[in-house]
Design an enzyme around this catalytic site. Structure first.
Site, PDB file in Angstrom:
ATOM      1  N   HIS A  18     -12.770   4.794  -9.228  1.00 13.08           N
ATOM      2  CA  HIS A  18     -13.117   3.408  -9.565  1.00 13.08           C
ATOM      3  C   HIS A  18     -13.309   3.262 -11.071  1.00 13.08           C
ATOM      4  O   HIS A  18     -12.823   2.309 -11.686  1.00 13.08           O
ATOM      5  CB  HIS A  18     -14.445   2.994  -8.893  1.00 13.08           C
ATOM      6  CG  HIS A  18     -14.396   2.895  -7.416  1.00 13.08           C
ATOM      7  ND1 HIS A  18     -15.344   3.499  -6.615  1.00 13.08           N
ATOM      8  CD2 HIS A  18     -13.562   2.244  -6.568  1.00 13.08           C
ATOM      9  CE1 HIS A  18     -15.083   3.231  -5.347  1.00 13.08           C
ATOM     10  NE2 HIS A  18     -13.994   2.465  -5.296  1.00 13.08           N
ATOM     11  N   LYS A  42     -18.816  -4.054   6.612  1.00 12.90           N
ATOM     12  CA  LYS A  42     -19.002  -2.642   6.279  1.00 12.90           C
ATOM     13  C   LYS A  42     -20.478  -2.277   6.413  1.00 12.90           C
ATOM     14  O   LYS A  42     -21.350  -3.112   6.227  1.00 12.90           O
ATOM     15  CB  LYS A  42     -18.519  -2.353   4.859  1.00 12.90           C
ATOM     16  CG  LYS A  42     -17.020  -2.483   4.708  1.00 12.90           C
ATOM     17  CD  LYS A  42     -16.552  -1.914   3.397  1.00 12.90           C
ATOM     18  CE  LYS A  42     -15.036  -1.976   3.315  1.00 12.90           C
ATOM     19  NZ  LYS A  42     -14.531  -1.314   2.118  1.00 12.90           N
ATOM     20  N   ARG A  91      -3.837   3.726  -4.664  1.00 12.43           N
ATOM     21  CA  ARG A  91      -3.735   5.181  -4.547  1.00 12.43           C
ATOM     22  C   ARG A  91      -2.443   5.605  -3.878  1.00 12.43           C
ATOM     23  O   ARG A  91      -1.906   6.663  -4.163  1.00 12.43           O
ATOM     24  CB  ARG A  91      -4.911   5.734  -3.734  1.00 12.43           C
ATOM     25  CG  ARG A  91      -6.247   5.577  -4.400  1.00 12.43           C
ATOM     26  CD  ARG A  91      -7.342   5.955  -3.456  1.00 12.43           C
ATOM     27  NE  ARG A  91      -7.288   5.024  -2.319  1.00 12.43           N
ATOM     28  CZ  ARG A  91      -8.250   4.868  -1.433  1.00 12.43           C
ATOM     29  NH1 ARG A  91      -9.325   5.599  -1.506  1.00 12.43           N
ATOM     30  NH2 ARG A  91      -8.132   3.998  -0.461  1.00 12.43           N
ATOM     31  N   SER A 128     -14.470   6.228  -1.603  1.00 12.67           N
ATOM     32  CA  SER A 128     -15.910   6.229  -1.338  1.00 12.67           C
ATOM     33  C   SER A 128     -16.206   6.814   0.034  1.00 12.67           C
ATOM     34  O   SER A 128     -17.166   7.570   0.208  1.00 12.67           O
ATOM     35  CB  SER A 128     -16.464   4.801  -1.418  1.00 12.67           C
ATOM     36  OG  SER A 128     -16.383   4.311  -2.728  1.00 12.67           O
TER      37      SER A 128
END
Length: 161
Positions: A18, A42, A91, A128
């Site tokens: 990040h 979440k 990514r 994460s």
């Protein structure tokens, strides 16, 4: 006023991947707002104020970056911040498939542009979720997150989170 970009995410916890994207965006834009999304879908490990604080500490050396929490539609938040672009790190191809839909919807809703920045190969494996999983099983996350985040993770997991 200059050109402002928005780097949104949940950042639970913030990783060096990040920070790579945020730092690179900070070199491209006059101002960068790191928007920490309060996402009810979440289950975060940290409270919103905790992860905002960790991010603020992590970007404290970047003078043109500020961190704020938000909820609701990203395009509305971007407008409120005067952000002309949303910067998202990618990514892998799987990230692109999801993010392109979001970018197209955001453009339709608010005519805000999304700029995709490929993640540095050094961090392309990092997320994460992966950091939290490794930490939960006692693995060492040194070098994957800032030191103060690694300590906070350890403290949280020791307390039985």
């Amino acid at each position: 006023m200059g050109l402002t970009a928005l780097c949104p995410g949940t950042f639970d916890p913030v990783t060096n991947g990040h920070l790579d994207i945020i730092g690179r965006a900070a070199r491209c834009f006059d101002a960068v707002v790191v928007g920490v999304l309060e996402n009810p879908s979440k289950q975060p490990l940290f409270r919103l104020d905790e992860w905002v604080g960790m991010l603020e500490e992590a970007v404290s050396d970047l003078g043109n970056v500020r961190v704020e929490a938000f909820r609701g539609l990203l395009v509305e938040y971007a407008k409120a911040q005067g952000a002309r672009a949303i910067v998202k790190g990618l990514r892998a191809v799987s990230d692109y498939e999801y993010e392109i839909q979001m970018a197209q919807m955001n453009h339709r809703l608010g005519e805000v542009e999304t700029l995709f920045m490929p993640t540095s190969p050094r961090w392309s494996f990092l997320s994460s979720s992966l950091v939290k999983e490794v930490a939960r099983f006692g693995g060492d996350v040194e070098g994957l997150v800032p030191d103060h985040v690694r300590k906070a993770l350890g403290d949280m997991l020791e307390a039985g989170a």
